[in-house]
Design a protein around this motif. Structure first.
Motif, PDB file in Angstrom:
ATOM      1  N   LYS A 221       0.844  -1.206   0.000  1.00  0.00           N
ATOM      2  CA  LYS A 221       0.000   0.000   0.000  1.00  0.00           C
ATOM      3  C   LYS A 221       0.877   1.254   0.000  1.00  0.00           C
ATOM      4  N   LYS A 222       1.905   1.233   0.828  1.00  0.00           N
ATOM      5  CA  LYS A 222       2.797   2.390   0.968  1.00  0.00           C
ATOM      6  C   LYS A 222       3.496   2.708  -0.355  1.00  0.00           C
ATOM      7  N   SER A 223       3.846   1.680  -1.117  1.00  0.00           N
ATOM      8  CA  SER A 223       4.574   1.898  -2.376  1.00  0.00           C
ATOM      9  C   SER A 223       3.760   2.747  -3.354  1.00  0.00           C
ATOM     10  N   TYR A 224       2.431   2.662  -3.248  1.00  0.00           N
ATOM     11  CA  TYR A 224       1.570   3.496  -4.100  1.00  0.00           C
ATOM     12  C   TYR A 224       1.836   4.980  -3.829  1.00  0.00           C
ATOM     13  N   PHE A 225       1.938   5.337  -2.543  1.00  0.00           N
ATOM     14  CA  PHE A 225       2.189   6.737  -2.165  1.00  0.00           C
ATOM     15  C   PHE A 225       3.640   7.129  -2.448  1.00  0.00           C
ATOM     16  N   ASP A 226       4.560   6.167  -2.282  1.00  0.00           N
ATOM     17  CA  ASP A 226       5.978   6.435  -2.590  1.00  0.00           C
ATOM     18  C   ASP A 226       6.151   6.894  -4.041  1.00  0.00           C
ATOM     19  N   ASN A 227       5.296   6.372  -4.928  1.00  0.00           N
ATOM     20  CA  ASN A 227       5.438   6.630  -6.361  1.00  0.00           C
ATOM     21  C   ASN A 227       4.605   7.796  -6.876  1.00  0.00           C
ATOM     22  N   LEU A 228       3.859   8.460  -5.994  1.00  0.00           N
ATOM     23  CA  LEU A 228       3.096   9.632  -6.442  1.00  0.00           C
ATOM     24  C   LEU A 228       4.058  10.765  -6.810  1.00  0.00           C
ATOM     25  N   PRO A 229       3.774  11.527  -7.865  1.00  0.00           N
ATOM     26  CA  PRO A 229       4.663  12.643  -8.235  1.00  0.00           C
ATOM     27  C   PRO A 229       4.507  13.821  -7.278  1.00  0.00           C
ATOM     28  N   LYS A 230       5.460  14.738  -7.299  1.00  0.00           N
ATOM     29  CA  LYS A 230       5.404  15.887  -6.377  1.00  0.00           C
ATOM     30  C   LYS A 230       4.268  16.843  -6.724  1.00  0.00           C
ATOM     31  N   THR A 231       3.699  16.703  -7.940  1.00  0.00           N
ATOM     32  CA  THR A 231       2.561  17.545  -8.333  1.00  0.00           C
ATOM     33  C   THR A 231       1.246  17.018  -7.754  1.00  0.00           C
ATOM     34  N   ALA A 232       1.271  15.809  -7.179  1.00  0.00           N
ATOM     35  CA  ALA A 232       0.053  15.172  -6.661  1.00  0.00           C
ATOM     36  C   ALA A 232      -0.163  15.524  -5.192  1.00  0.00           C
ATOM     37  N   PHE A 233      -1.333  15.128  -4.673  1.00  0.00           N
ATOM     38  CA  PHE A 233      -1.579  15.228  -3.232  1.00  0.00           C
ATOM     39  C   PHE A 233      -1.781  13.825  -2.664  1.00  0.00           C
ATOM     40  N   ALA A 234      -1.410  13.658  -1.399  1.00  0.00           N
ATOM     41  CA  ALA A 234      -1.593  12.379  -0.694  1.00  0.00           C
ATOM     42  C   ALA A 234      -2.388  12.667   0.572  1.00  0.00           C
ATOM     43  N   ILE A 235      -3.608  12.120   0.629  1.00  0.00           N
ATOM     44  CA  ILE A 235      -4.511  12.359   1.759  1.00  0.00           C
ATOM     45  C   ILE A 235      -4.545  11.105   2.625  1.00  0.00           C
ATOM     46  N   THR A 236      -4.265  11.245   3.906  1.00  0.00           N
ATOM     47  CA  THR A 236      -4.198  10.049   4.755  1.00  0.00           C
ATOM     48  C   THR A 236      -4.976  10.215   6.055  1.00  0.00           C
ATOM     49  N   ASN A 237      -5.488   9.099   6.547  1.00  0.00           N
ATOM     50  CA  ASN A 237      -6.224   9.042   7.814  1.00  0.00           C
ATOM     51  C   ASN A 237      -5.210   8.832   8.945  1.00  0.00           C
ATOM     52  N   VAL A 238      -4.933   9.881   9.709  1.00  0.00           N
ATOM     53  CA  VAL A 238      -3.915   9.755  10.757  1.00  0.00           C
ATOM     54  C   VAL A 238      -4.456   9.161  12.062  1.00  0.00           C
ATOM     55  N   ASP A 239      -5.770   8.876  12.112  1.00  0.00           N
ATOM     56  CA  ASP A 239      -6.295   8.118  13.254  1.00  0.00           C
ATOM     57  C   ASP A 239      -5.898   6.646  13.135  1.00  0.00           C
ATOM     58  N   ASP A 240      -5.596   6.208  11.929  1.00  0.00           N
ATOM     59  CA  ASP A 240      -5.095   4.851  11.718  1.00  0.00           C
ATOM     60  C   ASP A 240      -3.591   4.855  11.969  1.00  0.00           C
ATOM     61  N   LYS A 241      -3.106   3.885  12.729  1.00  0.00           N
ATOM     62  CA  LYS A 241      -1.681   3.898  13.112  1.00  0.00           C
ATOM     63  C   LYS A 241      -0.748   3.762  11.907  1.00  0.00           C
ATOM     64  N   ASN A 242      -1.276   3.297  10.782  1.00  0.00           N
ATOM     65  CA  ASN A 242      -0.462   3.190   9.570  1.00  0.00           C
ATOM     66  C   ASN A 242      -0.587   4.407   8.659  1.00  0.00           C
ATOM     67  N   GLY A 243      -1.465   5.341   9.041  1.00  0.00           N
ATOM     68  CA  GLY A 243      -1.726   6.500   8.199  1.00  0.00           C
ATOM     69  C   GLY A 243      -0.505   7.348   7.922  1.00  0.00           C
ATOM     70  N   SER A 244       0.266   7.645   8.969  1.00  0.00           N
ATOM     71  CA  SER A 244       1.449   8.494   8.787  1.00  0.00           C
ATOM     72  C   SER A 244       2.569   7.736   8.064  1.00  0.00           C
ATOM     73  N   ILE A 245       2.593   6.380   8.213  1.00  0.00           N
ATOM     74  CA  ILE A 245       3.602   5.564   7.528  1.00  0.00           C
ATOM     75  C   ILE A 245       3.457   5.712   6.010  1.00  0.00           C
ATOM     76  N   MET A 246       2.211   5.816   5.546  1.00  0.00           N
ATOM     77  CA  MET A 246       1.956   5.937   4.101  1.00  0.00           C
ATOM     78  C   MET A 246       2.670   7.153   3.497  1.00  0.00           C
ATOM     79  N   LEU A 247       2.824   8.211   4.291  1.00  0.00           N
ATOM     80  CA  LEU A 247       3.370   9.466   3.771  1.00  0.00           C
ATOM     81  C   LEU A 247       4.875   9.628   3.982  1.00  0.00           C
ATOM     82  N   GLN A 248       5.508   8.650   4.613  1.00  0.00           N
ATOM     83  CA  GLN A 248       6.920   8.809   4.997  1.00  0.00           C
ATOM     84  C   GLN A 248       7.832   9.194   3.837  1.00  0.00           C
ATOM     85  N   ASN A 249       7.662   8.564   2.689  1.00  0.00           N
ATOM     86  CA  ASN A 249       8.593   8.789   1.575  1.00  0.00           C
ATOM     87  C   ASN A 249       7.947   9.415   0.346  1.00  0.00           C
TER      88      ASN A 249
END
Length: 487
Positions: A221-249
């Protein structure tokens, strides 16, 4: 006219035998569909290997073969292209063949265990209401603006994705919202697509039959966000303990939403009833037709996405209040005998717990809550006892039954579920193999004001047994049974 060397752009080539300046008709990865001058892509699947069908594809007229290893028999006049990963190659071939349609509209992907279908479908609904031409790629259906097509997978193969994106361009769609499954990411179906945004819902116990470990499931799942371009936005649910992990890279613009935590988009549930939710979103109150705290998260993600895509905040709130629930997602009706029946797709422990907690938070506890639930065959077995434990703990009565047994013995599936029931809850459970009979029993047990939840299949209108799909619609069946009982 498509030339082979042009559609091989961005494909990682290991070796080529034959000419690449040849005209090709179309791309296929199913040898049965190959016609004269087609490109056949040999893909290693879970059940079969496309490399075994290369000779068949050539005999049917394939002019080029894309594969991970050359066959022993090389035919003159056919071009053979060796690649490291056929799935990845197929994605780039499809992008090039349809002239990169994802660059010509605003594509937003939704990933996570639960909520993908609701969020993608309601974003489609919302942007249609706002006056746009919109596309949808979801578990329930594919929409090319007003035209509906049947969906077969949560995330279709890359050829199908690009075909429908191209169809959307043809009719003038400006936006497309699509579900992005972990299988789809892992199998490179979304490779090469240009996403304007990505949404993360939550992560819980699912697909461990495929991914083997939760960490692998999360990282895919995280790899999807890793590959988003800098022109994109990434919206995450930070109430989920994995939410912030998605945005790390991620290189994309990071946006957060939450009910319990500090976030860019924050909601508070003011009222939760069977008629809807009253929410306060970033200090503005809005009444919505959807039900349950899990839908408060979905609505918040939808609102955040709409604003990030340029819809004015007050207009986004107005549109939010008009949204109707999605097929098989907390669909309910009240019979003439005053029995409330709810059909929901909840097929993971987390989703089932969310639905049952939602019902329990609304009901007065004077009513019975009867849950009919099963688990799918040929899928993650570890969740079966957990599902049964949750159903028996949070319901006044739980009936275990068949879901889609597929190639497994449904009796064995139910026995594996029963192992999760705690001693104090044994008396609250029944096991009925036949799903229709289980639903009928729930209807017979229910008294006026009681609630029946039928979980697991939601929008599905079939039951899959030993490779055969039989007509079966939970909502239709429970409506018929309750109307017969009320006569």
């Amino acid at each position: 006219m498509n030339i082979l060397k042009d559609i091989l752009y961005k494909v990682h080539l290991e070796a080529v035998q034959g000419a690449t300046d040849i005209a090709v008709n179309k791309i296929e990865f199913d040898s049965r569909k190959v016609e004269l001058n087609d490109v056949f892509v040999a893909i290693r699947g879970l059940l079969s290997d496309g490399h075994d069908f290369i000779e068949k594809a050539v005999n049917q007229g394939a002019i080029a073969i894309v594969c991970e290893e050359f066959p022993s028999k090389i035919v003159n006049g056919v071009t053979y292209v060796k690649v490291e990963n056929s799935n990845e190659a197929l994605a780039h071939l499809a992008n090039n063949f349809y002239e990169n349609p994802s660059l010509k509209l605003r594509l937003v992907g939704v990933t996570g265990t639960n909520g993908k279908t609701t969020i993608a479908s309601l974003l489609y609904q919302m942007f249609k209401k706002a006056g746009y031409k919109v596309g949808l790629l979801s578990t329930v259906k594919i929409m090319v603006d007003e035209t509906e097509y049947k969906a077969t997978h949560t995330t279709p193969d890359s050829l199908t994705i690009n075909y429908y994106l191209n169809e959307m361009i043809e009719v003038g769609c400006e936006f497309c919202f699509m579900e992005v499954s972990s299988h789809g990411i892992h199998q490179k179906r979304t490779e090469g697509l240009h996403f304007e945004g990505g949404i993360f819902t939550n992560l819980s116990h699912d697909h461990l039959d495929y991914h083997k470990t939760f960490a692998e499931y999360r990282d895919v799942k995280k790899s999807y966000f890793d590959n988003l371009p800098k022109t994109a936005f990434a919206i995450t649910n930070v109430d989920d303990k994995n939410g912030s992990i998605m945005l790390q890279n991620t290189k994309a613009k990071k946006i957060t939403y939450a009910i319990k935590s500090y976030a860019d988009y924050k909601a508070q549930v003011l009222e939760n009833q069977f008629t809807g939710l009253l929410l306060k979103i970033n200090n503005n109150e809005v009444w919505t037709k959807l039900i349950g705290s899990f839908n408060a998260y979905n609505l918040l993600a939808i609102y955040a996405t709409a604003v990030e895509l340029g819809i004015e905040q007050n207009e986004a709130l107005r549109l939010l209040s008009e949204l109707e629930s999605v097929s098989g997602r907390f669909q309910y009706f009240i019979s003439s005998g005053k029995i409330t029946a709810i059909v929901d797709y909840a097929h993971t422990p987390d989703a089932l717990e969310n639905v049952l907690n939602t019902i329990n938070n609304i009901r007065t506890k004077n009513e019975e809550l009867i849950t009919v639930v099963g688990c799918g065959g040929d899928r993650d077995k570890t969740k079966r006892p957990i599902m049964a434990q949750i159903a028996s703990e949070l319901s006044t009565r739980a009936i275990f039954t068949s879901d889609n047994p597929r190639t497994e013995d449904p009796q064995v599936i139910i026995e594996e579920m029963e192992k999760g029931v705690e001693a104090q809850n044994f008396k609250k459970t029944l096991s009925i193999l036949d799903r229709k009979q289980a639903i009928k029993t729930a209807c017979q047990l229910a008294q006026p004001n009681d609630i029946i939840l039928i979980a697991g299949k939601g929008h599905e209108t079939y039951q899959e047994i030993n490779g055969v799909r039989h007509d079966f619609d939970d909502l239709k069946i429970v409506k018929e049974l309750l109307s017969q009982l009320n006569k």
